[in-house]
Design a protein around this motif. Structure first.
Motif, PDB file in Angstrom:
ATOM      1  N   MET A   1       0.932  -1.264   0.030  1.00  0.00           N
ATOM      2  CA  MET A   1       0.077  -0.157  -0.054  1.00  0.00           C
ATOM      3  C   MET A   1       0.973   1.316   0.018  1.00  0.00           C
ATOM      4  SD  MET A   1      -3.141   1.090   2.382  1.00  0.00           S
ATOM      5  CE  MET A   1      -3.835  -0.663   1.812  1.00  0.00           C
ATOM      6  N   LEU A   2       1.849   1.326   0.642  1.00  0.00           N
ATOM      7  CA  LEU A   2       3.041   2.414   0.677  1.00  0.00           C
ATOM      8  C   LEU A   2       3.392   2.521  -0.658  1.00  0.00           C
ATOM      9  CD1 LEU A   2       4.088   4.492   2.561  1.00  0.00           C
ATOM     10  CD2 LEU A   2       6.086   2.713   2.857  1.00  0.00           C
ATOM     11  N   TYR A   3       3.744   1.478  -1.384  1.00  0.00           N
ATOM     12  CA  TYR A   3       4.020   1.509  -2.774  1.00  0.00           C
ATOM     13  C   TYR A   3       2.990   2.357  -3.725  1.00  0.00           C
ATOM     14  CZ  TYR A   3       4.849   0.033  -7.721  1.00  0.00           C
ATOM     15  OH  TYR A   3       5.333   0.091  -9.099  1.00  0.00           O
TER      16      TYR A   3
ATOM     17  N   LEU B   1      -4.080   6.931   1.011  1.00  0.00           N
ATOM     18  CA  LEU B   1      -3.374   5.582   1.131  1.00  0.00           C
ATOM     19  C   LEU B   1      -2.155   5.751   2.136  1.00  0.00           C
ATOM     20  CD1 LEU B   1      -3.193   4.699  -2.583  1.00  0.00           C
ATOM     21  CD2 LEU B   1      -4.719   3.487  -0.746  1.00  0.00           C
ATOM     22  N   PHE B   2      -1.794   6.648   2.447  1.00  0.00           N
ATOM     23  CA  PHE B   2      -0.600   6.572   3.484  1.00  0.00           C
ATOM     24  C   PHE B   2      -1.150   6.604   4.790  1.00  0.00           C
ATOM     25  CE2 PHE B   2       2.227   9.007   6.341  1.00  0.00           C
ATOM     26  CZ  PHE B   2       3.507   8.300   6.055  1.00  0.00           C
TER      27      PHE B   2
ATOM     28  N   PHE C   1      -2.294   2.930   5.402  1.00  0.00           N
ATOM     29  CA  PHE C   1      -0.906   2.344   5.817  1.00  0.00           C
ATOM     30  C   PHE C   1      -0.602   2.262   7.193  1.00  0.00           C
ATOM     31  CE2 PHE C   1       3.914   2.434   6.173  1.00  0.00           C
ATOM     32  CZ  PHE C   1       3.955   1.204   5.747  1.00  0.00           C
TER      33      PHE C   1
ATOM     34  N   LEU D   1      -2.969   0.657   9.469  1.00  0.00           N
ATOM     35  CA  LEU D   1      -2.630  -0.798   9.240  1.00  0.00           C
ATOM     36  C   LEU D   1      -1.315  -1.284  10.181  1.00  0.00           C
ATOM     37  CD1 LEU D   1      -3.955  -1.613   6.030  1.00  0.00           C
ATOM     38  CD2 LEU D   1      -5.033  -2.167   7.933  1.00  0.00           C
ATOM     39  N   LEU D   2      -0.283  -0.387   9.942  1.00  0.00           N
ATOM     40  CA  LEU D   2       0.760  -0.784  10.620  1.00  0.00           C
ATOM     41  C   LEU D   2       0.830  -0.758  12.136  1.00  0.00           C
ATOM     42  CD1 LEU D   2       4.088  -0.981  10.502  1.00  0.00           C
ATOM     43  CD2 LEU D   2       4.148   1.593  10.414  1.00  0.00           C
TER      44      LEU D   2
END
Length: 55
Positions: A1-3, A34-35, A38, A41-42
């Motif tokens: 997702m970071l990508y 998205l960031f 991410f 989720l992290l």
């Protein structure tokens, strides 16, 4: 997702350089969303790992 967040950020920068403000704004917004997903989720993953490690 970071990508994918990085890809949308790069698209936003390129669009801004060429003067496409609407596309740049939309891409930057998507990259930001998205960031943050991410990051959320992290944090959930790290908490789950800490809870499992204590058992």
């Amino acid at each position: 997702m970071l990508y994918w967040a990085l890809i949308f950020f790069i698209v936003a920068i390129i669009a801004a350089v060429f003067g496409f403000g609407g596309i740049a704004s939309a891409s930057a917004g998507i990259a930001q969303i998205l960031f943050f997903i991410f990051l959320a989720l992290l944090v959930v993953s790290l908490i789950a790992h800490l809870i499992r490690g204590r058992r």
